[in-house]
Scaffold this active site. Structure first.
Site, PDB file in Angstrom:
ATOM      1  N   MET A  30       0.850  -1.198   0.000  1.00 31.31           N
ATOM      2  CA  MET A  30       0.000   0.000   0.000  1.00 31.31           C
ATOM      3  C   MET A  30       0.888   1.252   0.000  1.00 31.31           C
ATOM      4  O   MET A  30       0.446   2.331   0.368  1.00 31.31           O
ATOM      5  CB  MET A  30      -0.933   0.009   1.212  1.00 31.31           C
ATOM      6  CG  MET A  30      -1.927  -1.157   1.181  1.00 31.31           C
ATOM      7  SD  MET A  30      -3.479  -0.787   1.983  1.00 31.31           S
ATOM      8  CE  MET A  30      -2.913  -0.449   3.634  1.00 31.31           C
ATOM      9  N   GLU A  35      11.999  -0.486   5.017  1.00 29.40           N
ATOM     10  CA  GLU A  35      12.909  -1.630   4.833  1.00 29.40           C
ATOM     11  C   GLU A  35      12.176  -2.971   4.866  1.00 29.40           C
ATOM     12  O   GLU A  35      12.667  -3.954   4.318  1.00 29.40           O
ATOM     13  CB  GLU A  35      14.026  -1.641   5.891  1.00 29.40           C
ATOM     14  CG  GLU A  35      15.096  -0.600   5.671  1.00 29.40           C
ATOM     15  CD  GLU A  35      14.799   0.689   6.428  1.00 29.40           C
ATOM     16  OE1 GLU A  35      13.592   1.001   6.654  1.00 29.40           O
ATOM     17  OE2 GLU A  35      15.754   1.387   6.777  1.00 29.40           O
ATOM     18  N   HIS A  37       9.294  -3.604   3.389  1.00 29.56           N
ATOM     19  CA  HIS A  37       8.905  -3.835   1.989  1.00 29.56           C
ATOM     20  C   HIS A  37      10.148  -4.154   1.141  1.00 29.56           C
ATOM     21  O   HIS A  37      10.105  -5.017   0.261  1.00 29.56           O
ATOM     22  CB  HIS A  37       8.224  -2.594   1.412  1.00 29.56           C
ATOM     23  CG  HIS A  37       6.963  -2.199   2.109  1.00 29.56           C
ATOM     24  ND1 HIS A  37       6.885  -1.106   2.932  1.00 29.56           N
ATOM     25  CD2 HIS A  37       5.731  -2.758   2.103  1.00 29.56           C
ATOM     26  CE1 HIS A  37       5.664  -0.998   3.408  1.00 29.56           C
ATOM     27  NE2 HIS A  37       4.938  -1.988   2.927  1.00 29.56           N
ATOM     28  N   GLN A 154      -3.005 -12.011   7.912  1.00 29.65           N
ATOM     29  CA  GLN A 154      -3.182 -11.746   6.471  1.00 29.65           C
ATOM     30  C   GLN A 154      -2.455 -12.810   5.646  1.00 29.65           C
ATOM     31  O   GLN A 154      -3.006 -13.345   4.674  1.00 29.65           O
ATOM     32  CB  GLN A 154      -2.638 -10.353   6.157  1.00 29.65           C
ATOM     33  CG  GLN A 154      -2.472 -10.072   4.676  1.00 29.65           C
ATOM     34  CD  GLN A 154      -2.078  -8.632   4.393  1.00 29.65           C
ATOM     35  OE1 GLN A 154      -2.907  -7.753   4.461  1.00 29.65           O
ATOM     36  NE2 GLN A 154      -0.833  -8.380   4.050  1.00 29.65           N
ATOM     37  N   LYS A 185       8.956  -2.612  11.836  1.00 23.23           N
ATOM     38  CA  LYS A 185       8.769  -1.548  10.834  1.00 23.23           C
ATOM     39  C   LYS A 185       7.327  -1.560  10.354  1.00 23.23           C
ATOM     40  O   LYS A 185       6.760  -2.618  10.091  1.00 23.23           O
ATOM     41  CB  LYS A 185       9.683  -1.782   9.642  1.00 23.23           C
ATOM     42  CG  LYS A 185      11.142  -1.821  10.023  1.00 23.23           C
ATOM     43  CD  LYS A 185      11.919  -0.757   9.314  1.00 23.23           C
ATOM     44  CE  LYS A 185      13.382  -0.863   9.686  1.00 23.23           C
ATOM     45  NZ  LYS A 185      14.096   0.386   9.557  1.00 23.23           N
ATOM     46  N   SER A 187       4.405   1.300   8.166  1.00 24.09           N
ATOM     47  CA  SER A 187       4.105   2.641   7.632  1.00 24.09           C
ATOM     48  C   SER A 187       3.388   3.459   8.694  1.00 24.09           C
ATOM     49  O   SER A 187       3.498   4.681   8.725  1.00 24.09           O
ATOM     50  CB  SER A 187       3.227   2.524   6.384  1.00 24.09           C
ATOM     51  OG  SER A 187       3.834   1.664   5.450  1.00 24.09           O
TER      52      SER A 187
END
Ligand code: PAF
Length: 284
Positions: A30, A35, A37, A154, A185, A187
């Site tokens: 998204m 880091e 991702h 998920q 980590k 977002s």
């Protein structure tokens, strides 16, 4: 790196790569990449001939009072990170490109699995995730898809839809990436004030304590969860949504902590909801 804003462009590039004999890996995101991702892109880079990332804040997985509008976005920064890590194509669609105005078809698992853990307070979340991930699978038709273990529920749910709907895509789970002080980590860490950022360390402290207890041979879920909960409740800015031990595949609560058990938590620090977890015996 190719920037594709339409489904047609993605299909054309991927079809060409497949004709040339490349395997294709998909890293769904998204955006507002970090880091964590980057580690997924690195893993995809090692595994596949061509790497596609998607960068799309998916509205159907946010509830009415959640942070869809506030969700952080920075596409040019995302592109720089993706390019640096060797991504070949980023799919950056508009909401209109992904969802027709009268779209009414969803992918949903009709079992207890999406209702446990995060599903208790986010009742439509996993239906939105399953729908957008199914669409991305149909659009990109990758051989492999890469997801972080941080979103453990998920990941389990996506493994399930890939199996149940016979996608023929290998789902690869990648380990949690942490800041130097332990915070996983995310977002959403950008929402935290400096004081909240400090308070947020209770999640990883609880995870590390849980891992130590398991390593010492403690198998009683109640005892484990009580000790982890005590670490979190000692922090005045923390409010627990859940701290649970569940079967890593079915998400059903367990009494005994054995290999494959997922020990997971969601905790509000101020208004920010953070998650963290570990799998007994490691990521599989
Ligand atoms: O994990 C995420 O960032 C999202 O849930 C995903 C898998 C990209 C679907 O929107």
């Amino acid at each position: 790196m190719i920037v594709a804003k339409t489904i047609r462009e993605v299909r054309e590039h991927v079809a060409q790569w497949k004709r040339e004999g490349y395997t294709v890996g998909l890293v769904p995101t998204m955006g507002y990449l970090h880091e964590g991702h980057a580690s997924l892109v690195d893993r995809a880079r090692k595994t596949c001939g061509k790497v596609v990332a998607s960068d799309f804040v998916n509205p159907t997985q946010f509830g009415p009072n959640e942070d869809l509008e506030a969700y952080p976005r920075d596409f040019s920064r995302d592109c720089a990170l993706l390019e640096e890590h060797g991504c070949d194509l980023v799919f950056y669609p508009s909401v209109e490109e992904m969802y027709a105005p009268n779209a009414a078809t969803y992918v949903e698992i009709l079992s207890e699995m999406p209702k446990q853990l995060c599903g208790k307070t986010r009742p439509i979340h996993f239906r939105g995730v399953c729908t957008v991930v199914s669409k991305l699978f149909n659009i990109v038709q990758p051989d492999y898809a890469f997801f972080g273990q941080k979103d453990a529920q998920q990941l389990a749910i996506i493994r399930r839809i890939a199996r149940d709907l016979s996608y023929g895509i290998e789902i690869i789970g990648c380990p949690i990436v942490r800041e130097a002080d332990g915070l996983a980590k995310s977002s959403r860490n950008t929402y935290l004030s400096p004081a909240e950022r400090q308070a947020a360390l209770v999640l990883s402290k609880a995870v590390f304590l849980g891992q130590e207890m398991v390593e010492k041979g403690i198998r009683d879920a109640k005892e484990l969860l009580a000790a982890m909960t005590a670490v979190i409740t000692a922090e005045p800015q923390a409010r627990i949504d859940y701290v649970s031990a569940v079967d890593g595949e079915t998400m059903q609560p367990v009494e005994e902590v054995r290999d494959g058990v997922l020990v997971a938590m969601a905790v509000y620090i101020g208004k920010t909801r953070l998650i963290d977890n570990f799998i007994v015996g490691g990521v599989r």
